[in-house]
Design a protein around this motif. Structure first.
Motif, PDB file in Angstrom:
ATOM      1  N   LEU A 177       4.830  47.023  54.783  1.00 36.43           N
ATOM      2  CA  LEU A 177       3.900  47.260  53.689  1.00 36.43           C
ATOM      3  C   LEU A 177       2.476  47.101  54.194  1.00 36.43           C
ATOM      4  O   LEU A 177       2.240  46.413  55.190  1.00 36.43           O
ATOM      5  CB  LEU A 177       4.126  46.256  52.553  1.00 36.43           C
ATOM      6  N   TRP A 178       1.529  47.737  53.495  1.00 35.52           N
ATOM      7  CA  TRP A 178       0.129  47.524  53.844  1.00 35.52           C
ATOM      8  C   TRP A 178      -0.293  46.141  53.348  1.00 35.52           C
ATOM      9  O   TRP A 178       0.241  45.632  52.368  1.00 35.52           O
ATOM     10  CB  TRP A 178      -0.742  48.613  53.233  1.00 35.52           C
ATOM     11  N   LYS A 179      -1.225  45.527  54.034  1.00 37.14           N
ATOM     12  CA  LYS A 179      -1.581  44.127  53.795  1.00 37.14           C
ATOM     13  C   LYS A 179      -2.109  43.850  52.386  1.00 37.14           C
ATOM     14  O   LYS A 179      -2.050  42.708  51.923  1.00 37.14           O
ATOM     15  CB  LYS A 179      -2.605  43.661  54.824  1.00 37.14           C
ATOM     16  N   ASP A 180      -2.606  44.884  51.686  1.00 35.66           N
ATOM     17  CA  ASP A 180      -3.115  44.656  50.335  1.00 35.66           C
ATOM     18  C   ASP A 180      -2.096  45.011  49.244  1.00 35.66           C
ATOM     19  O   ASP A 180      -2.421  45.032  48.059  1.00 35.66           O
ATOM     20  CB  ASP A 180      -4.416  45.427  50.103  1.00 35.66           C
ATOM     21  N   HIS A 181      -0.859  45.300  49.629  1.00 33.68           N
ATOM     22  CA  HIS A 181       0.184  45.613  48.660  1.00 33.68           C
ATOM     23  C   HIS A 181       0.506  44.366  47.831  1.00 33.68           C
ATOM     24  O   HIS A 181       0.433  43.243  48.322  1.00 33.68           O
ATOM     25  CB  HIS A 181       1.437  46.114  49.384  1.00 33.68           C
ATOM     26  N   LYS A 182       0.890  44.542  46.591  1.00 30.45           N
ATOM     27  CA  LYS A 182       1.171  43.407  45.702  1.00 30.45           C
ATOM     28  C   LYS A 182       2.333  42.543  46.203  1.00 30.45           C
ATOM     29  O   LYS A 182       2.433  41.364  45.845  1.00 30.45           O
ATOM     30  CB  LYS A 182       1.462  43.896  44.282  1.00 30.45           C
ATOM     31  N   PHE A 183       3.210  43.137  47.049  1.00 29.92           N
ATOM     32  CA  PHE A 183       4.342  42.384  47.579  1.00 29.92           C
ATOM     33  C   PHE A 183       4.112  41.908  49.020  1.00 29.92           C
ATOM     34  O   PHE A 183       5.031  41.388  49.652  1.00 29.92           O
ATOM     35  CB  PHE A 183       5.617  43.240  47.548  1.00 29.92           C
ATOM     36  N   ALA A 184       2.916  42.088  49.532  1.00 34.97           N
ATOM     37  CA  ALA A 184       2.651  41.840  50.952  1.00 34.97           C
ATOM     38  C   ALA A 184       2.883  40.394  51.385  1.00 34.97           C
ATOM     39  O   ALA A 184       3.154  40.138  52.556  1.00 34.97           O
ATOM     40  CB  ALA A 184       1.217  42.248  51.298  1.00 34.97           C
ATOM     41  N   LYS A 185       2.796  39.452  50.458  1.00 31.45           N
ATOM     42  CA  LYS A 185       2.956  38.038  50.821  1.00 31.45           C
ATOM     43  C   LYS A 185       4.383  37.532  50.615  1.00 31.45           C
ATOM     44  O   LYS A 185       4.665  36.348  50.807  1.00 31.45           O
ATOM     45  CB  LYS A 185       1.973  37.175  50.029  1.00 31.45           C
ATOM     46  N   ARG A 186       5.278  38.423  50.254  1.00 31.86           N
ATOM     47  CA  ARG A 186       6.675  38.033  50.058  1.00 31.86           C
ATOM     48  C   ARG A 186       7.357  37.740  51.388  1.00 31.86           C
ATOM     49  O   ARG A 186       7.025  38.320  52.417  1.00 31.86           O
ATOM     50  CB  ARG A 186       7.422  39.152  49.333  1.00 31.86           C
ATOM     51  N   GLU A 236      -1.180  56.139  56.921  1.00 33.86           N
ATOM     52  CA  GLU A 236      -2.103  56.500  55.839  1.00 33.86           C
ATOM     53  C   GLU A 236      -1.370  56.584  54.510  1.00 33.86           C
ATOM     54  O   GLU A 236      -1.878  56.155  53.469  1.00 33.86           O
ATOM     55  CB  GLU A 236      -2.789  57.830  56.161  1.00 33.86           C
ATOM     56  N   LEU A 237      -0.176  57.141  54.545  1.00 31.24           N
ATOM     57  CA  LEU A 237       0.618  57.256  53.319  1.00 31.24           C
ATOM     58  C   LEU A 237       0.989  55.871  52.785  1.00 31.24           C
ATOM     59  O   LEU A 237       0.945  55.626  51.574  1.00 31.24           O
ATOM     60  CB  LEU A 237       1.884  58.070  53.596  1.00 31.24           C
ATOM     61  N   ILE A 238       1.367  54.983  53.688  1.00 27.25           N
ATOM     62  CA  ILE A 238       1.718  53.620  53.280  1.00 27.25           C
ATOM     63  C   ILE A 238       0.501  52.924  52.671  1.00 27.25           C
ATOM     64  O   ILE A 238       0.599  52.248  51.647  1.00 27.25           O
ATOM     65  CB  ILE A 238       2.262  52.826  54.480  1.00 27.25           C
ATOM     66  N   ALA A 239      -0.647  53.099  53.312  1.00 30.65           N
ATOM     67  CA  ALA A 239      -1.862  52.420  52.854  1.00 30.65           C
ATOM     68  C   ALA A 239      -2.390  52.996  51.535  1.00 30.65           C
ATOM     69  O   ALA A 239      -2.705  52.245  50.606  1.00 30.65           O
ATOM     70  CB  ALA A 239      -2.935  52.518  53.936  1.00 30.65           C
ATOM     71  N   LYS A 259      -2.241  47.848  62.971  1.00 29.73           N
ATOM     72  CA  LYS A 259      -3.111  46.874  62.315  1.00 29.73           C
ATOM     73  C   LYS A 259      -3.158  47.173  60.811  1.00 29.73           C
ATOM     74  O   LYS A 259      -3.446  48.287  60.394  1.00 29.73           O
ATOM     75  CB  LYS A 259      -4.512  46.948  62.904  1.00 29.73           C
ATOM     76  N   GLY A 260      -2.889  46.150  60.022  1.00 35.54           N
ATOM     77  CA  GLY A 260      -2.911  46.328  58.576  1.00 35.54           C
ATOM     78  C   GLY A 260      -1.539  46.305  57.960  1.00 35.54           C
ATOM     79  O   GLY A 260      -1.399  46.158  56.745  1.00 35.54           O
ATOM     80  N   LEU A 261      -0.492  46.445  58.761  1.00 34.90           N
ATOM     81  CA  LEU A 261       0.871  46.397  58.238  1.00 34.90           C
ATOM     82  C   LEU A 261       1.427  44.987  58.309  1.00 34.90           C
ATOM     83  O   LEU A 261       1.078  44.204  59.195  1.00 34.90           O
ATOM     84  CB  LEU A 261       1.789  47.330  59.032  1.00 34.90           C
TER      85      LEU A 261
END
Length: 301
Positions: A177-186, A236-239, A259-261
């Motif tokens: 997931l991209w680092k700013d996704h709502k689930f990124a900290k799971r 890019e699509l993921i982000a 970087k960013g994933l």
């Protein structure tokens, strides 16, 4: 039948018209047409159907093209190796699915070798092409993976292609997931929880792409799916679309590119088995041996 005629067939098959194919081949259209007809007479089959709208491959023609591509590929390897002016040049080639450790090992081999002249190649490509490249000796070593979903199919192809598979690692399936996704900290997540987001999958562009996927959970009924054959586009699509992809979770060696994933363990279990393939009975070059030695540094099993 000769190699020139085979190349003519491929050029015509890839062109919208006989005229355009002739232009690409630097031959006259009548000469090209005559050569194709001569080959058709020799083979006793019709390769192309001539219509007012142009030329189309027949069923027999499509089958012929499949074998012709392999034949031309092998011829070009021989031509490059034995007829090139630089036939004293050191050569080595690797084909791989999308694993950065395979690229890192390749770079380490180059950095440790010092031939006066060399032509090395690494092909980051699709599953079937990795298998084909090693079978036809276009590449000496290939990197492939399989999961429980396609294990039987991949192992059968490896046997049919007279290849040998050496297991390097077993990896649990993860979601990127991209680092700013709502689930990124799971710490863990399920595909059901991600059902409102698009899954970004690598496009194998093959009739049997379901079985040749390099990702886990290939048989899952994804609600939203986007296929891409370019890693930068996939990122890019993921982000931008808050999408996700499924992989091995090996981000540590890919930070510069990815970087960013973030990688999150997938609740559904479908581990990936990653290893390298070589052609059975083949004698490896010093570069092939050096490359395998580098790969073994990543061996976990």
């Amino acid at each position: 039948m000769n190699i020139t005629q085979i190349k003519y067939v491929l050029a015509v098959a890839e062109s919208p018209s006989m005229r355009e194919a002739a232009t690409k081949l630097f031959v006259s259209q009548p000469a090209l047409s005559a050569s194709i007809r001569e080959l058709e007479c020799e083979l006793g089959i019709l390769l192309f159907e001539r219509t007012n709208k142009g030329i189309l491959l027949t069923d027999e023609g499509r089958e012929f093209v499949t074998y012709a591509k392999k034949a031309v590929g092998q011829y070009e390897i021989l031509e490059d190796r034995y007829l090139s002016k630089d036939n004293n040049m050191d050569r080595f080639s690797v084909s791989t699915q999308h694993y950065n450790f395979a690229i890192k090992a390749f770079m380490d081999v180059i950095s440790r070798s010092s031939p006066d002249k060399f032509a090395f190649a690494i092909h980051e490509t699709k599953t079937r092409e990795v298998l084909e490249d090693v079978r036809t000796l276009k590449s000496e070593v290939g990197i492939v993976s399989y999961s429980g979903t396609n294990e039987s199919v991949i192992k059968k192809l490896i046997r049919d292609y007279m290849l040998e598979f050496t297991l390097l690692m077993r990896r649990e399936a993860c979601v990127y997931l991209w680092k700013d996704h709502k689930f990124a900290k799971r710490k863990e997540i399920s595909l059901e929880e991600l059902s409102d987001y698009p899954c970004i999958s690598f496009d194998q562009s093959d009739d049997s792409n379901f079985y040749l996927t390099e990702e886990a959970m290939a048989d899952y009924d994804f609600k939203k799916m986007i296929k891409s054959d370019d890693r930068a586009t996939s990122m890019e699509l993921i982000a931008e679309l808050h999408g996700y992809s499924i992989g091995s979770g090996m981000l540590s060696g890919e930070e510069a590119i990815l970087k960013g994933l973030v990688a999150i363990k997938l609740k559904e279990e479908d581990p990936l088995f990653i290893g390298y393939i070589t052609r059975k009975g083949s004698i490896m070059s010093k570069y092939g041996e050096a490359y395998v030695k580098e790969l073994m540094k990543y061996k976990e099993i």
